[in-house]
Design an enzyme around this catalytic site. Structure first.
Site: not given
Length: 474
Positions: A31, A165, A287, A293, A295, A300, A327, A332, A335
């Site tokens: 790890s 709405h 773009s 464009k 964007n 997003e 444990y 592990q 994390k």
């Protein structure tokens, strides 16, 4: 060289094994590629642990001083980018013990492990790591609130169409709408503070593997040195619980959701159809094929990363849902998702804040649309109530006004006095006093309403809450 030194280098176990683990098990268990970032917290825990070993008479003055020196050296090397785990190191704990043994020698370095386990180590240092990053994230959330507040203050008085709405509902102040996004973020900061207070009260150091220690150590002294206000009352719970991780992951996900709701509106508002905002060139993209464009990529990406943050929480909860005490190695897996949530927010929030702070609002367009879509119908009904008409009847009358307007393709303010009177005699020419967006907004002057006087107070209240949270960060 001991058998463990020969077969299990960089690991904290092995004496009862005749040989080292298979390469496949080694790869699965490793790890260090994600927990190495916990190094400063592991070293801080080791220093505190050395201090209580010394206080308990289990370290001589010389050994204590040498351990602290070695840990200090490792910390300096880490800060300088010169300390790295080896491929044989199983995790950050084993790597740092191996490196400490190289620095101070096995006789002195080997004494540090007495009275502690990886279980209570990681449970404590993970808490400490998340406590620090809770403040980093809170600081960045407050920066976003400041950006929303700044735009709200700059455009105080500008009117826009309020929606339910996604349809025209009632006119509101733009500043009121922007602050409606600020308050959830401030609650997120409060959630981080509440979380931190709970986590600070229970340092698991001293819990050992699960049953505590027989060496006469002082868990509360370790807790105080590491910035905790208390130690865990139950060693099993201290080593096995990860609700603090799940709760932190939830707050991160909630922040992501709250940011994503703002992002969705920025995306809509920047379209030609809405034309409420223009994106700054520095906070938008183009773009590869369409040269015209601009964007809203930041929004997003924020919308997409909210799903990622929710996924981190969901995966963590699925891991925790059926673990027996105490444990288990499954932990592990606690994390990586939370590290990812931390990294995601710490990159996303500054970019999103820059986008919000640099938006240019088309307030003329907003004002033009605010009274459209029969958004003043409720004002007619409430005006009738003030004249003594029961609301049930007033609601029906206002609805008839809308129906007449739809038949003639016009707005409520375009109805003639005669048309109003024909709908209901109670609709006298005085009803025109409420058939403006400005009049509608100004009339909603109860606490929490969109009237300019109330929103001015709200701006001050929001700033005061931000200031209070900033004080916690210090």
């Amino acid at each position: 060289m001991s058998k463990q030194d020969a077969t299990n280098t960089g690991k904290l176990w092995g004496g009862r094994f005749a040989g080292g683990p298979s390469p496949e098990l080694d790869a699965l268990s490793r790890s260090t590629h994600f927990d190495w970032r916990l190094t400063p917290y592991d070293l801080a825990g080791s220093k505190a642990h050395a201090n209580v070993l010394h206080a308990a008479g289990l370290l001589t003055d010389a050994d204590h001083a040498e351990l602290l020196r070695g840990l200090q050296v490792l910390g300096e090397r880490y800060a300088a980018g010169e300390l790295h785990p080896d491929a044989s190191d199983e995790d950050v704990h084993g790597a740092l013990e191996r490196l400490l043994l190289l620095e101070v020698g096995p006789d002195v370095g080997g004494r540090l492990r007495a009275g502690r386990s990886r279980n209570d180590q990681v449970a404590t240092l993970f808490r400490a790591f998340l406590r620090d990053h809770a403040r980093v994230i809170a600081d960045k959330v407050l920066d976003l609130v400041d950006a929303l507040h700044g735009q709200a203050a700059q455009h105080h008085g500008a009117i826009m169409p309020g929606r339910t709405h996604l349809q025209h509902a009632q006119p509101v102040l733009l500043s009121h709408h922007l602050l409606a996004h600020a308050w959830p973020l401030l609650r997120d900061v409060q959630r981080l503070r509440d979380w931190d207070a709970r986590v600070a009260a229970e340092s698991p150091y001293g819990s050992g593997a699960l049953a505590g220690s027989s060496l006469g150590l002082n868990p509360q002294a370790v807790a105080a040195e590491l910035g905790f206000t208390g130690s865990t009352p139950n060693s099993i719970d201290g080593t096995a619980s990860r609700d603090f991780v799940a709760e932190f992951a939830f707050v991160c996900a909630q922040i992501g959701v709250d940011v994503s709701r703002i992002a969705e509106e920025v995306i809509l508002w920047s379209t030609k159809e809405f034309d409420f905002v223009k994106l700054h060139d520095s906070w938008s993209t183009g773009s590869s094929i369409m040269p015209q464009k601009k964007n809203p990529d930041i929004s997003e990406l924020a919308r997409g990363k909210a799903g990622r943050l929710i996924g981190n929480l969901s995966g963590l909860l699925a891991t925790l849902k059926a673990l027996p005490l105490a444990y288990n190695r499954d932990l592990q897996e606690d994390k990586e998702p939370v590290f990812d949530s931390v990294d995601t927010l710490e990159v996303l929030l500054p970019a999103f804040t820059g986008q919000i702070a640099t938006l240019t609002f088309n307030t003329a367009r907003m004002a033009e649309l605010a009274p459209q879509g029969f958004s003043l119908a409720t004002d007619i009904a409430e005006w009738l109530v003030k004249q003594g008409t029961p609301f049930r009847i007033a609601h029906e009358v206002a609805g008839e006004c809308v129906q007449v307007c739809e038949q003639q393709d016009k707005e409520l303010a375009d109805l003639t006095d005669e048309e109003f009177a024909a709908i209901n005699p109670a609709l006298t020419p005085a009803v025109r006093d409420v058939l403006t967006a400005a009049g509608s907004v100004a009339s909603r002057d109860g606490r929490g309403g969109t009237a300019p006087v109330r929103v001015a107070e709200q701006l001050d209240e929001c700033a005061a809450v931000v200031s209070g949270h900033r004080g916690w960060l210090v």
